[in-house]
Design an enzyme around this catalytic site. Sequence first.
Site, PDB file in Angstrom:
ATOM      1  N   HIS A 275       0.807  -1.220   0.000  1.00 28.20           N
ATOM      2  CA  HIS A 275       0.000   0.000   0.000  1.00 28.20           C
ATOM      3  C   HIS A 275       0.833   1.260   0.000  1.00 28.20           C
ATOM      4  O   HIS A 275       0.259   2.355  -0.038  1.00 28.20           O
ATOM      5  CB  HIS A 275      -0.912  -0.004   1.229  1.00 28.20           C
ATOM      6  CG  HIS A 275      -0.164   0.013   2.532  1.00 28.20           C
ATOM      7  ND1 HIS A 275       0.619  -1.042   2.941  1.00 28.20           N
ATOM      8  CD2 HIS A 275      -0.066   0.950   3.499  1.00 28.20           C
ATOM      9  CE1 HIS A 275       1.156  -0.748   4.107  1.00 28.20           C
ATOM     10  NE2 HIS A 275       0.764   0.444   4.471  1.00 28.20           N
ATOM     11  N   CYS A 276       2.170   1.153   0.041  1.00 29.74           N
ATOM     12  CA  CYS A 276       3.002   2.356   0.197  1.00 29.74           C
ATOM     13  C   CYS A 276       3.887   2.645  -1.005  1.00 29.74           C
ATOM     14  O   CYS A 276       3.708   3.652  -1.692  1.00 29.74           O
ATOM     15  CB  CYS A 276       3.879   2.215   1.449  1.00 29.74           C
ATOM     16  SG  CYS A 276       2.958   2.351   2.998  1.00 29.74           S
ATOM     17  N   ILE A 277       4.863   1.787  -1.261  1.00 31.61           N
ATOM     18  CA  ILE A 277       5.934   2.133  -2.192  1.00 31.61           C
ATOM     19  C   ILE A 277       5.436   2.348  -3.621  1.00 31.61           C
ATOM     20  O   ILE A 277       5.906   3.264  -4.301  1.00 31.61           O
ATOM     21  CB  ILE A 277       7.051   1.073  -2.154  1.00 31.61           C
ATOM     22  CG1 ILE A 277       7.581   0.951  -0.719  1.00 31.61           C
ATOM     23  CG2 ILE A 277       8.197   1.459  -3.077  1.00 31.61           C
ATOM     24  CD1 ILE A 277       8.627  -0.115  -0.550  1.00 31.61           C
ATOM     25  N   VAL A 279       2.678   3.575  -4.502  1.00 31.12           N
ATOM     26  CA  VAL A 279       1.663   4.634  -4.525  1.00 31.12           C
ATOM     27  C   VAL A 279       2.194   5.965  -4.010  1.00 31.12           C
ATOM     28  O   VAL A 279       2.080   6.996  -4.671  1.00 31.12           O
ATOM     29  CB  VAL A 279       0.435   4.202  -3.685  1.00 31.12           C
ATOM     30  CG1 VAL A 279      -0.579   5.330  -3.592  1.00 31.12           C
ATOM     31  CG2 VAL A 279      -0.201   2.945  -4.267  1.00 31.12           C
ATOM     32  N   ASP A 280       2.785   5.936  -2.819  1.00 34.36           N
ATOM     33  CA  ASP A 280       3.088   7.178  -2.105  1.00 34.36           C
ATOM     34  C   ASP A 280       3.965   8.155  -2.875  1.00 34.36           C
ATOM     35  O   ASP A 280       3.703   9.373  -2.837  1.00 34.36           O
ATOM     36  CB  ASP A 280       3.753   6.857  -0.763  1.00 34.36           C
ATOM     37  CG  ASP A 280       2.840   6.047   0.151  1.00 34.36           C
ATOM     38  OD1 ASP A 280       1.669   5.862  -0.214  1.00 34.36           O
ATOM     39  OD2 ASP A 280       3.308   5.592   1.204  1.00 34.36           O
TER      40      ASP A 280
END
Length: 446
Positions: A275-277, A279-280
């Site tokens: 959910h992070c790398i 997208v963020d």
Amino acid sequence: MDEMAATFIGRIERREAVVAIIGLGYVGLPLLLAFHNSGFRTAGFDIDPDKIERLHAGRSYIHHIAGERIAALVGSGRCQLTTDYSRLSDVDAILICVPTPLTAYRDPDMSFVTATAESIAPHLRPGQLVTLESTTYPMTSEDLLAAILERGSGLKAGQDFAIAYSPEREDPGNPDFDTATIPKVVGADCVPAGDMAEALYATVSQQVVRVPSMRTAEAVKLTENVFRAVNIALVNELKVIFDRMGIDVFAVIDAAKTKPFGFMPFYPGPGIGGHCIPVDPFYLTWKAREFGIHTRFIELAGEINSGMPQWVVGRLVDALSDRLGKPIRGARILVVGLAYKKNVDDVRESPSLVLIEMLQERGAVVDYYDPFVPVMRRTRKHGELEGRVSIQWDEETLALYDAALIATDHDGIDLETLVRAVPLVVDSRGATRSLSPELQARVVRA
């Protein structure tokens, strides 16, 4: 505001405050458990009634959170679990842990944050603290969240209620760190609000890191994941270069990390997930355009990382032809590992899903094995894979496949049996490096 902060902090210290978590996923559920275990009365909110129903039954839907912990939460009598946002008027702190994905055009999708803020606003009352934990671009809390809450409640942030930002730092499946041991970054819109947020998070975290503002805290989270994305892209590019030169990139990294300074190991793979790398970094890219800045490093890293599944599939196609004399069309392929990283059941943005679709588009017959994901759940991007079932792991079943592609290096998978049973094994994670030289000779690295 000072008086409001003093009252709030007193309730926190006496464990009289009620802490509400909105969004009971991989971030929100551990946070709810942490505040409950710290002695607070808690409330958990989610728009998915199935999650609420399962929690009420004492069942966990996240692999690394044991059902016994959920049963203890429900059985304590100190936790409400509901889809009814009207109950927010009874709580003291509201922590928002909802998804912040990307649109099809890689722009921030703020619909979950917006909808949550609009649901909170009618029930907001003076004296409450609202904290956003969802990863987002700088200035979201002040320009979007605060504006919606003020408009819908008639109250004023920094005067009637407090607002803060504290980025989630969960690492599902990591046995070395949990909610309590990961330092908590906190930024607020004024000093009293910061005091309130710091007092709250100090009850569940061993270290609270106070930063000057909400936009600073928002930037901290993005910086952490941009750093990871760029460095993963670097080693993915090195993998391709060294492969052409006949050099094992994992051997290079293992040797390089013996240097006690100036080097930090990152490892290549078939792409990036979670959910992070993936997208963020693009939240920062999007916001930077508003200031006339082109984020070249971030976009290049995204280009390299998103291109890795194509490279891995190319290696598999070539190996099928060179080693077995078979085309990809009609070949039976087993993808080993569906989760985006080892030892978790989280398939969000997993490169395995992309690999399966790419192989199927080329005419391969594809199955998967993942002990953590027995049945494929619905995802936003790969709905057609919903309901697919993990194969049974035994030599007879494995022998039915022409090739196996190791996409996730879960612990406990019998790789020796895999390599002996399947004519071709393509390893995109370096998982087979501990096997004997005889078996490694049968593996193709990708």
